[in-house]
Design a protein around this motif. Structure first.
Motif, short mmCIF file in Angstrom:
data_model
loop_
_atom_site.label_atom_id
_atom_site.label_comp_id
_atom_site.label_asym_id
_atom_site.label_seq_id
_atom_site.Cartn_x
_atom_site.Cartn_y
_atom_site.Cartn_z
N TRP A 78 0.85 -1.19 0.00
CA TRP A 78 0.00 0.00 0.00
C TRP A 78 0.88 1.24 0.00
O TRP A 78 2.05 1.18 0.36
CB TRP A 78 -0.93 0.01 1.22
CG TRP A 78 -1.81 -1.21 1.27
CD1 TRP A 78 -1.72 -2.25 2.14
CD2 TRP A 78 -2.90 -1.52 0.39
NE1 TRP A 78 -2.68 -3.18 1.86
CE2 TRP A 78 -3.42 -2.76 0.79
CE3 TRP A 78 -3.47 -0.87 -0.69
CZ2 TRP A 78 -4.49 -3.37 0.16
CZ3 TRP A 78 -4.55 -1.47 -1.33
CH2 TRP A 78 -5.06 -2.70 -0.91
N GLU A 79 0.30 2.35 -0.38
CA GLU A 79 1.04 3.61 -0.40
C GLU A 79 1.32 4.06 1.03
O GLU A 79 0.54 3.82 1.94
CB GLU A 79 0.25 4.69 -1.15
CG GLU A 79 0.13 4.38 -2.63
CD GLU A 79 -0.65 5.45 -3.39
OE1 GLU A 79 -0.82 6.58 -2.86
OE2 GLU A 79 -1.10 5.15 -4.50
N ASN A 80 2.45 4.73 1.20
CA ASN A 80 2.88 5.26 2.49
C ASN A 80 2.53 6.75 2.53
O ASN A 80 2.87 7.49 1.61
CB ASN A 80 4.40 5.07 2.62
CG ASN A 80 4.96 5.45 3.97
OD1 ASN A 80 4.30 6.08 4.78
ND2 ASN A 80 6.20 5.08 4.19
N ASP A 81 1.88 7.18 3.59
CA ASP A 81 1.56 8.61 3.70
C ASP A 81 2.78 9.44 4.12
O ASP A 81 2.68 10.64 4.29
CB ASP A 81 0.39 8.86 4.65
CG ASP A 81 0.77 8.74 6.11
OD1 ASP A 81 1.81 8.12 6.43
OD2 ASP A 81 0.02 9.27 6.95
N ALA A 111 -4.88 -1.38 9.80
CA ALA A 111 -4.82 -1.98 8.46
C ALA A 111 -4.10 -3.32 8.51
O ALA A 111 -4.42 -4.23 7.76
CB ALA A 111 -4.11 -1.04 7.49
N GLY A 112 -3.09 -3.42 9.39
CA GLY A 112 -2.33 -4.66 9.49
C GLY A 112 -0.97 -4.43 10.10
O GLY A 112 -0.72 -3.39 10.72
N THR A 113 -0.08 -5.41 9.91
CA THR A 113 1.27 -5.37 10.46
C THR A 113 2.26 -5.05 9.34
O THR A 113 2.23 -5.68 8.28
CB THR A 113 1.62 -6.73 11.09
OG1 THR A 113 0.66 -7.02 12.10
CG2 THR A 113 3.01 -6.71 11.70
N GLU A 118 9.52 0.33 1.69
CA GLU A 118 10.36 0.60 0.54
C GLU A 118 9.90 1.90 -0.11
O GLU A 118 8.84 2.42 0.23
CB GLU A 118 10.31 -0.57 -0.44
CG GLU A 118 10.84 -1.85 0.22
CD GLU A 118 10.60 -3.09 -0.60
OE1 GLU A 118 11.57 -3.77 -0.91
OE2 GLU A 118 9.42 -3.38 -0.91
N ALA A 119 10.69 2.39 -1.04
CA ALA A 119 10.38 3.66 -1.69
C ALA A 119 9.02 3.64 -2.38
O ALA A 119 8.34 4.67 -2.44
CB ALA A 119 11.48 4.02 -2.69
N ASP A 120 8.62 2.49 -2.89
CA ASP A 120 7.36 2.40 -3.65
C ASP A 120 6.17 1.91 -2.82
O ASP A 120 5.09 1.70 -3.35
CB ASP A 120 7.53 1.54 -4.89
CG ASP A 120 7.87 0.09 -4.55
OD1 ASP A 120 8.24 -0.19 -3.39
OD2 ASP A 120 7.76 -0.76 -5.45
N GLY A 121 6.33 1.74 -1.51
CA GLY A 121 5.19 1.36 -0.70
C GLY A 121 5.54 0.59 0.55
O GLY A 121 6.69 0.29 0.83
N VAL A 122 4.50 0.27 1.30
CA VAL A 122 4.62 -0.45 2.57
C VAL A 122 3.95 -1.81 2.39
O VAL A 122 2.80 -1.90 1.98
CB VAL A 122 3.91 0.33 3.70
CG1 VAL A 122 4.01 -0.43 5.01
CG2 VAL A 122 4.48 1.73 3.83
N THR A 123 4.68 -2.88 2.73
CA THR A 123 4.12 -4.23 2.67
C THR A 123 3.42 -4.49 4.00
O THR A 123 4.02 -4.39 5.07
CB THR A 123 5.21 -5.27 2.43
OG1 THR A 123 5.90 -4.95 1.22
CG2 THR A 123 4.63 -6.66 2.32
N VAL A 124 2.11 -4.82 3.91
CA VAL A 124 1.28 -4.96 5.10
C VAL A 124 0.63 -6.35 5.12
O VAL A 124 -0.03 -6.74 4.17
CB VAL A 124 0.18 -3.88 5.13
CG1 VAL A 124 -0.72 -4.03 6.33
CG2 VAL A 124 0.80 -2.48 5.08
N ASP A 125 0.83 -7.05 6.25
CA ASP A 125 0.14 -8.33 6.46
C ASP A 125 -1.22 -8.01 7.05
O ASP A 125 -1.34 -7.52 8.17
CB ASP A 125 0.95 -9.20 7.42
CG ASP A 125 0.30 -10.54 7.69
OD1 ASP A 125 -0.86 -10.77 7.28
OD2 ASP A 125 0.94 -11.39 8.33
#
Length: 129
Positions: A78-81, A111-113, A118-125
């Motif tokens: 997902w996108e990082n604010d 939203a999750g853990t 990374e530069a292009d987003g946040v990996t969320v479980d």
């Protein structure tokens, strides 16, 4: 037929009844509201993260539950604010909007853990909520 104790495969894909007046777009976050209906994720308290919308659903002219949406639970980017950094890995993140997460809990729902930043987003479980 008695189903008690039967294993159900495919437990990551859910069909959830949609709130009346809602339009859910593919590849966005869906939540379940207090009445048990799916809607597009927004920064609001008291929502349960459902997962990632798998197919477009238009219930803008329908009543609560008239349409259902396919939602997948799992790990998504997902996108990082801008508030989430590498020091936040394994912390909870919160919903900012349908495609964006934040580290700020005030006025939002989990939203999750966070698994990676990374530069292009946040990996969320989204399964460990």
């Amino acid at each position: 037929m008695i189903r008690t104790g039967n294993e159900r495969t495919g437990n990551r894909l859910l069909d959830i009844p949609v709130k009346g007046g809602e339009e859910l777009t593919e590849a966005t976050m869906a939540v379940i509201n207090a009445e048990g209906y799916a809607e597009t994720a927004t920064a609001a308290a008291g929502l349960l993260i459902a997962g990632c919308v798998q197919s477009y659903c238009d219930n803008r002219n329908g009543a609560d539950g008239e349409q259902s949406v396919s939602v997948k639970r799992g790990t998504f980017v997902w996108e990082n604010d801008g508030t989430i950094t590498e020091k936040d890995i394994l912390k909870k993140c919160y919903i900012k909007d349908g495609v964006t997460v934040t580290i700020t809990a005030d006025g939002s729902s989990v939203a999750g853990t966070i698994l990676a930043v990374e530069a292009d987003g946040v990996t969320v479980d989204m399964t460990q909520v």
